[in-house]
Design an enzyme around this catalytic site. Structure first.
Site, mmCIF file in Angstrom:
data_model
loop_
_atom_site.group_PDB
_atom_site.id
_atom_site.type_symbol
_atom_site.label_atom_id
_atom_site.label_comp_id
_atom_site.label_asym_id
_atom_site.label_seq_id
_atom_site.Cartn_x
_atom_site.Cartn_y
_atom_site.Cartn_z
ATOM 1 N N GLY A 8 -3.953 0.723 -4.574
ATOM 2 C CA GLY A 8 -3.987 2.171 -4.660
ATOM 3 C C GLY A 8 -4.761 2.790 -3.506
ATOM 4 O O GLY A 8 -5.224 2.110 -2.588
ATOM 5 N N ALA A 9 -4.894 4.107 -3.570
ATOM 6 C CA ALA A 9 -5.643 4.851 -2.551
ATOM 7 C C ALA A 9 -6.736 5.640 -3.260
ATOM 8 O O ALA A 9 -6.458 6.395 -4.189
ATOM 9 C CB ALA A 9 -4.715 5.786 -1.785
ATOM 10 N N GLY A 10 -7.986 5.465 -2.818
ATOM 11 C CA GLY A 10 -9.074 6.188 -3.463
ATOM 12 C C GLY A 10 -9.275 5.746 -4.899
ATOM 13 O O GLY A 10 -9.117 4.575 -5.233
ATOM 14 N N ASP A 61 -5.720 -1.128 6.479
ATOM 15 C CA ASP A 61 -5.598 -1.769 5.169
ATOM 16 C C ASP A 61 -4.249 -2.465 5.035
ATOM 17 O O ASP A 61 -4.143 -3.563 4.478
ATOM 18 C CB ASP A 61 -5.742 -0.739 4.044
ATOM 19 C CG ASP A 61 -7.121 -0.113 3.990
ATOM 20 O OD1 ASP A 61 -8.024 -0.621 4.679
ATOM 21 O OD2 ASP A 61 -7.293 0.878 3.263
ATOM 22 N N LYS A 99 0.881 -1.167 0.000
ATOM 23 C CA LYS A 99 0.000 0.000 0.000
ATOM 24 C C LYS A 99 0.919 1.218 0.000
ATOM 25 O O LYS A 99 1.398 1.652 1.048
ATOM 26 C CB LYS A 99 -0.896 -0.011 1.235
ATOM 27 C CG LYS A 99 -1.827 1.188 1.360
ATOM 28 C CD LYS A 99 -3.165 0.913 0.734
ATOM 29 C CE LYS A 99 -4.152 2.042 1.044
ATOM 30 N NZ LYS A 99 -5.460 1.826 0.399
#
Length: 219
Positions: free
Chosen positions: A122-124, A60, A38
């Site tokens: 990923g993020a978002g 996460d 992440k």
């Protein structure tokens, strides 16, 4: 042979971590050395237990770590971590940190030396900013990994999914497949929306995850 994927979503809270963790468990059960990554995480808290005690850790990241079977340093698994549960680039700015995509790429390659499979989450959404100039899409280009798109099945998902697919393909990236994840228990016309996505996305649907069901993959 190295086999890695970049898991992105049509939005935030669409089940990227759930799908990425399920992918890791899939590869572990297939006898692979698999590790999750992440690159950027916000909403982190100080860990009170284990090897990461006293460090800022996102739930996460914990889920990805528990789903894999390769021990790796937190700074490789999650190079950038911030306490406020806000957009990553804003959290970084408030912390006085400039997120460097090249550092993330180096961390990925270090993990790839340790494992047969790296699942990067990923993020978002795909265009979430990571610094003043770059977005998650720029990181995807630098990593150049096959992408798995998680579609949060809710009203508006068709538009969000098709826009994201177009953005991925316009950058010359490979969409390895997509996952339909039912994030609302009573989504109206679920089957009809799913059929519309199957018709319009050329890449294979790797899994259809019903409300609170387990993800099973055809990879």
């Amino acid at each position: 042979m190295q086999q890695s994927y970049f898991v992105v979503g049509t939005d935030t809270n669409v089940g990227k971590t759930y799908v990425a963790s399920a992918l890791l468990r899939h590869f572990v059960s297939s006898g692979k050395r698999a590790v999750g990554m992440k690159p950027v995480a916000s909403g982190c808290e100080l860990s009170e237990h284990g090897a990461w005690q006293g460090q800022l850790v996102n739930e996460d990241v914990v889920a990805l770590h528990e789903a894999g079977n390769v021990a790796a340093a937190l700074e490789l698994i999650n190079p950038y971590h911030f306490a406020p549960a806000i957009a990553p680039h804003i959290a970084a700015e408030k912390a006085g940190v400039d997120i460097d995509l090249n550092l993330i790429v180096r961390s990925y390659h270090a993990l790839a030396e340790m494992a047969e499979v790296v699942v990067v989450e990923g993020a978002g959404g795909f265009f979430v900013p990571v610094n003043a100039q770059q977005t998650l899409a720029d990181l995807a280009v630098k990593l150049n990994l096959p992408i798995i798109l998680v579609v949060g099945m809710r009203l508006g998902c068709i538009n969000h999914a098709l826009l994201t697919v177009e953005a991925i393909q316009s950058r010359g990236l490979t969409l390895a497949g997509w996952v339909a994840n039912q994030i609302e228990p009573d989504m109206p016309m679920f089957d009809e929306n799913l059929a519309s996505l199957r018709q319009r996305i050329a890449a294979p649907c790797l899994s259809v995850v019903g409300w609170q069901e387990q993800a099973e993959f055809s990879l």
